[in-house]
Design an enzyme around this catalytic site. Structure first.
Site, PDB file in Angstrom:
ATOM      1  N   ARG A 150       0.552  -1.128  -0.049  1.00  0.00           N
ATOM      2  CA  ARG A 150       0.163  -0.094  -0.292  1.00  0.00           C
ATOM      3  C   ARG A 150       0.441   1.049   0.496  1.00  0.00           C
ATOM      4  O   ARG A 150       1.858   1.278   0.526  1.00  0.00           O
ATOM      5  CB  ARG A 150      -0.890   0.331   0.848  1.00  0.00           C
ATOM      6  CG  ARG A 150      -2.123   0.830   1.006  1.00  0.00           C
ATOM      7  CD  ARG A 150      -3.127   0.238   2.176  1.00  0.00           C
ATOM      8  NE  ARG A 150      -2.285   0.102   3.585  1.00  0.00           N
ATOM      9  CZ  ARG A 150      -2.413   1.181   4.082  1.00  0.00           C
ATOM     10  NH1 ARG A 150      -4.176   2.055   4.465  1.00  0.00           N
ATOM     11  NH2 ARG A 150      -2.184   0.651   5.340  1.00  0.00           N
ATOM     12  N   THR A 181      -0.728   7.678  -1.645  1.00  0.00           N
ATOM     13  CA  THR A 181      -2.188   7.862  -2.231  1.00  0.00           C
ATOM     14  C   THR A 181      -2.932   6.689  -2.031  1.00  0.00           C
ATOM     15  O   THR A 181      -4.452   6.689  -3.200  1.00  0.00           O
ATOM     16  CB  THR A 181      -1.674   6.797  -3.873  1.00  0.00           C
ATOM     17  OG1 THR A 181      -1.028   5.540  -4.061  1.00  0.00           O
ATOM     18  CG2 THR A 181      -0.154   7.914  -3.670  1.00  0.00           C
ATOM     19  N   ASP A 203      -0.033  -2.196  12.556  1.00  0.00           N
ATOM     20  CA  ASP A 203       0.768  -2.826  11.402  1.00  0.00           C
ATOM     21  C   ASP A 203       0.398  -4.135  11.523  1.00  0.00           C
ATOM     22  O   ASP A 203       1.823  -4.567  11.700  1.00  0.00           O
ATOM     23  CB  ASP A 203       1.925  -2.411  10.879  1.00  0.00           C
ATOM     24  CG  ASP A 203       1.747  -2.522   9.389  1.00  0.00           C
ATOM     25  OD1 ASP A 203       2.467  -4.010   9.073  1.00  0.00           O
ATOM     26  OD2 ASP A 203       2.389  -1.437   8.636  1.00  0.00           O
ATOM     27  N   ASP A 244       4.226  -6.001  10.676  1.00  0.00           N
ATOM     28  CA  ASP A 244       5.281  -5.741  11.436  1.00  0.00           C
ATOM     29  C   ASP A 244       5.387  -6.569  12.626  1.00  0.00           C
ATOM     30  O   ASP A 244       6.171  -7.097  12.933  1.00  0.00           O
ATOM     31  CB  ASP A 244       5.076  -3.747  11.959  1.00  0.00           C
ATOM     32  CG  ASP A 244       6.103  -3.169  10.467  1.00  0.00           C
ATOM     33  OD1 ASP A 244       7.114  -3.503   9.913  1.00  0.00           O
ATOM     34  OD2 ASP A 244       5.974  -2.385  10.404  1.00  0.00           O
TER      35      ASP A 244
HETATM   36  N1  URA Z   1      -3.369  -2.657   7.904  1.00  0.00           N
HETATM   37  C1  URA Z   1      -2.518  -3.631   9.132  1.00  0.00           C
HETATM   38  O1  URA Z   1      -1.782  -3.663   8.579  1.00  0.00           O
HETATM   39  N2  URA Z   1      -3.136  -2.889  10.107  1.00  0.00           N
HETATM   40  C2  URA Z   1      -3.975  -1.777   9.257  1.00  0.00           C
HETATM   41  O2  URA Z   1      -4.768  -0.875  10.344  1.00  0.00           O
HETATM   42  C3  URA Z   1      -4.821  -1.125   8.257  1.00  0.00           C
HETATM   43  C4  URA Z   1      -3.980  -1.527   7.106  1.00  0.00           C
END
Ligand code: URA
Length: 214
Positions: free
Chosen positions: A109, A113, A205, A208
């Site tokens: 992502r 954008t 995330d 992560d």
């Molecule tokens: N991707 C993620 O890992 N966490 C989010 O909150 C949104 C997208």
């Protein structure tokens, strides 16, 4: 239970799934624990997602006689994780369905954008003959999942299910409007997205946290 607006969306109501998602959210949960929760939730959700697999008649020789039995029939399956966080859900799914094929779609992502950019795609050669379960723990804007499903449909796949652990209402709307034929399974539905496309309250995330990269 079914989503109140989108009838192709199922939200998990099993206490084990709800409990494990709550634990995943905790900032104090380690990467190791987080990975274990993702894995366990994927298995539990896999049970729900495979509920409608067709059965066919077969005969099995028991120690006493030949029994008329039912076994899984229908089309073969493939599980397709969206890289990289989707990888965390693969083993959990495979523990229920050890013989399914696994494809990979790499989309990241763009944080500016919020659009998805494809950087890797490797699917089973006979993907068009399979039913496909796409997995990604987070359904945020829906951009990546929509793009992944577009791509799989373009390869001739007719029956696709999408499985996520935490969904934002915005992502559910996006995916249901783009792909009303896809059955969507969410572990839970959160409140909203923030301006960076993160789910609130969410769990941060997922990539992560699975891989310990932050
Ligand atoms: N991707 C993620 O890992 N966490 C989010 O909150 C949104 C997208």
């Amino acid at each position: 239970m079914k989503h109140e607006t989108y009838k192709n969306v199922t939200i998990m109501d099993h206490p084990l799934i709800i409990h494990k998602i709550s634990k995943m959210r905790d900032v104090a949960t380690s990467s190791k624990e987080f990975r274990e929760y993702v894995n366990e939730i994927a298995t539990l959700m896999g049970y729900e997602v495979t509920r409608d697999l067709p059965l066919m008649d077969a005969k099995i020789q028991t120690p006493l006689e030949v029994a008329d039995v039912k076994i899984i029939g229908g089309k073969k399956l493939a599980v397709v994780p969206i890289l990289r966080a989707g990888l965390g859900m693969v083993d959990g799914m495979l523990s229920l369905m050890p013989n399914v094929r696994v494809g990979h779609i790499g989309l990241y992502r763009d944080h500016e954008t919020l659009q998805s950019v494809e950087y890797y795609c490797k699917l089973p050669e006979d993907i068009e003959k399979r039913d496909v379960i796409v997995v990604d723990p987070m359904l945020a804007t829906g951009v990546s999942s929509k793009a992944a499903i577009d791509f799989i449909k373009a390869r001739g796949v007719k029956n696709i299910k999408f499985v996520c652990i935490v969904a934002a209402p915005e992502g559910i709307k996006a995916i249901c409007e783009a792909h009303p034929d896809v059955e969507v399974y969410c572990g839970t539905v959160d409140r909203e997205l923030n301006e960076h496309g993160y789910i609130l309250p969410g769990l941060g995330d997922a990539g992560d946290r699975i891989f310990g990269t932050k």
